[in-house]
Design an enzyme around this catalytic site. Structure first.
Site, short mmCIF file in Angstrom:
data_model
loop_
_atom_site.label_atom_id
_atom_site.label_comp_id
_atom_site.label_asym_id
_atom_site.label_seq_id
_atom_site.Cartn_x
_atom_site.Cartn_y
_atom_site.Cartn_z
N GLU A 1 43.57 32.98 35.68
CA GLU A 1 42.12 33.23 35.86
C GLU A 1 41.46 33.32 34.48
O GLU A 1 40.73 34.26 34.18
CB GLU A 1 41.90 34.54 36.63
CG GLU A 1 42.62 34.58 37.97
CD GLU A 1 42.35 35.85 38.77
OE1 GLU A 1 41.38 36.58 38.49
OE2 GLU A 1 43.13 36.11 39.71
N GLU B 1 47.57 42.49 41.72
CA GLU B 1 47.17 43.75 41.06
C GLU B 1 47.78 45.01 41.68
O GLU B 1 47.07 45.98 41.96
CB GLU B 1 45.63 43.86 41.06
CG GLU B 1 44.96 42.67 40.41
CD GLU B 1 43.44 42.76 40.42
OE1 GLU B 1 42.87 43.58 41.15
OE2 GLU B 1 42.81 41.99 39.67
C1 GLA Z 1 40.48 39.41 40.00
C2 GLA Z 1 40.86 38.61 41.22
C3 GLA Z 1 40.05 37.36 41.34
C4 GLA Z 1 38.60 37.61 41.06
C5 GLA Z 1 38.45 38.22 39.71
C6 GLA Z 1 37.01 38.44 39.37
O1 GLA Z 1 41.04 38.96 38.86
O2 GLA Z 1 42.21 38.27 41.24
O3 GLA Z 1 40.18 36.84 42.62
O4 GLA Z 1 38.06 38.43 42.05
O5 GLA Z 1 39.12 39.46 39.72
O6 GLA Z 1 36.21 37.42 39.79
#
Ligand code: GLA
Length: 389
Positions: free
Chosen positions: A277, A172
Site C-alpha cells: 500500500e 493489522e
Molecule cells: C489500511 C488498509 C487499507 C486502507 C488504508 C488506508 O492500510 O489496509 O485497506 O484502508 O489503511 O486507506
C-alpha cells in the site's frame, strides 16, 4: 505513522463516507482531461525485478474514471481493491453480499492479464458490528463467530477461485510492540483466529496465495511478532505465502535502515515480501485522537494544508528523491520482493486527502490529479533496468 494505531487511523469516517469523499474529490476532474503520455511503463521497466501494482477505487472499476483505469492498465501488472472487498462493502448485511463492484474489478484484471489481489478477509476496521453479534445484539460465541468467518471467506474467496490470485487474509492484527491487537475477533474467538482465517482461505481456494498484511513493521516488536506468527503457521503446516508491508510512509520515516532491517529479517522466513500500500505523504503530520483533537486539527487545516494551490517544485523533487532511495532499497532486495503496489492511481484518489485531516491536498503518488507523471515517476522509471526483451 509510528504512533498511529488503527483505531486512530479511522477516527472520522465510515466506509461509505470514504467512498463519498473519494467521489467528491474526483468530481472536480472533467472527462477527457489530458492523460499522461507515458512512453515507459513501470510494469515493463521492473518486469525482471518485481510486479508493480496499484489500488483501484470502486468508482474506477465501475467505469467512472476511464482515463485513470487506462493509466492503471498501461503502467501496472497487479491490482488491489481499495475498499470493495472489505467486509462492510462486500457483505454489508447478514444475508446480503454485494459482488457487483468486485466482479467488475476482477474482470478488469483478467482482461489485462494482471495479478489480482483480494483485500482483505479479516480485519477490525470496515467490518460491521453485526458480524460479532447474534440476532439479539449479544456477542456471538466462539463457535458461531468462527462459523460466520468461515462462511464469509468461503463465499468471497470461493466466488473468485482461480481468478483472484492472492489474498490479504488477516490485516493489522499486531500492535507496534508485538502484542496481539485487542479486537472483537480476538476477544470472541481467541488468539487462534488468525490461523483459523488462513485455514478457511486455503480451504476455499487451495491454489490462492495467502498473505498477512500490516503497517509499521519496521518496529522491532511488531516485526518479531509477525515473524514468529509466520514461523508458527509454517510449523503447523498452515499455508502462508507472503507478508505485506503496507508502506504508508512519510518523507522522514521510516528510516531506510529500518526498512532494510525489516526486509532482511522477513527475508529469512522463506515467504514472499510484498509492499502492498505504498504512498509517501509530504504533508505535515497530525496525530490527534479524540473528537476535540479532530476539531482542533480541522481548525488548523490551513496551516496543515500547505500545498493547496499546488506542489512546489522543491517538494516535488524531494518526494522523487525519497521514492528513489526507497526503490534503490527495493531493487537491492528484489530477490525477496514479489510485488510493490501503490495505494492509488493518482494523487486525487489518495485517502491521504482525507486522513488524518479532511479536505487536504495530498501528493503521495506517482501521477498527479491530471494523471500526468510526476518527477517521482521519472526517477523510478530511470532507476529500473531496461525491460527484458
Ligand atoms: C489500511 C488498509 C487499507 C486502507 C488504508 C488506508 O492500510 O489496509 O485497506 O484502508 O489503511 O486507506
Amino acid at each position: 505513522m509510528n504512533s498511529v494505531n488503527s483505531q486512530e487511523r479511522y477516527p472520522i469516517l465510515t466506509a461509505q463516507a470514504w467512498l463519498c469523499l473519494a467521489a467528491a474529490t474526483l468530481a472536480g476532474r472533467t472527462a477527457g482531461q489530458a492523460t499522461a503520455d507515458e512512453t515507459r511503463a513501470l510494469k515493463e521497466l521492473y518486469a525482471d525485478k518485481f510486479r508493480v501494482g496499484v489500488a483501484l477505487s470502486t468508482s474506477q472499476v465501475l467505469g467512472e474514471q476511464p482515463e485513470a483505469l487506462a493509466l492503471a492498465a498501461r503502467q501496472y501488472n497487479a491490482i488491489t481493491p481499495e475498499n470493495l472487498l472489505k467486509w462492510a462493502e462486500v457483505h454489508p448485511e447478514p444475508e446480503k453480499y454485494e459482488f457487483g463492484p468486485a466482479d467488475a474489478f476482477v474482470e478488469f484484471g483478467q482482461r489485462h492479464g494482471m495479478f489480482i489481489v483480494g483485500h482483505t478477509l479479516t480485519w477490525h476496521n470496515q467490518t460491521p458490528a453485526w458480524v460479532f453479534e447474534d440476532d439479539a445484539g449479544q456477542p456471538l460465541s466462539r463457535g458461531a463467530l468462527l462459523a460466520r468467518l468461515r462462511a464469509h471467506i468461503h463465499a468471497v474467496v470461493g466466488r473468485y477461485q482461480g481468478r483472484i490470485h492472492g489474498w490479504d487474509v488477516v490485516n493489522e492484527a499486531f500492535e507496534d510492540d508485538g502484542a496481539l491487537r485487542d479486537t472483537p475477533w480476538r476477544r470472541i474467538i481467541g488468539d487462534d483466529y488468525l490461523e483459523q482465517a488462513f485455514r478457511f482461505a486455503h480451504e476455499a481456494d487451495p491454489k490462492a496465495e495467502l498473505y498477512y498484511n500490516d503497517y509499521n513493521e519496521w518496529h522491532p516488536g511488531k516485526r518479531r511478532a509477525v515473524s514468529q506468527f509466520v514461523r508458527s503457521l509454517k510449523a503447523r503446516g498452515v499455508r502462508i505465502d507472503g507478508i505485506g508491508l503496507q508502506g504508508h510512509w512519510g518523507m522522514s520515516y521510516p528510516l531506510l535502515d529500518e526498512v532494510e532491517a525489516t526486509l532482511s529479517d522477513y527475508g529469512k522466513l522463506g515467504v514472499k515480501l510484498l509492499i502492498t500500500e505504498l504512498d509517501i505523504n509530504v504533508l505535515p503530520r497530525s496525530n490527534g485522537q479524540t473528537a476535540a483533537d479532530v476539531a482542533a486539527r480541522d481548525a488548523a487545516a490551513e496551516e496543515l494544508n500547505p500545498y493547496a494551490e499546488g506542489l512546489p517544485p522543491e517538494v516535488d523533487e524531494a518526494l522523487a528523491d525519497r521514492y528513489a532511495s526507497i526503490f534503490r532499497l527495493f531493487l537491492k532486495h528484489a530477490d525477496k520482493i514479489d510485488r510493490v503496489t501503490f495505494w492509488g492511481v493518482h494523487d486525487g484518489q489518495s485517502w491521504l486527502n482525507n486522513w488524518p485531516i479532511r479536505g487536504r491536498t495530498a501528493y503521495p503518488l506517482l501521477f498527479d490529479r491530471r494523471l500526468q507523471p510526476k518527477l517521482a515517476f521519472e526517477k523510478l522509471a530511470g532507476l529500473a533496468a531496461p525491460a527484458r526483451q
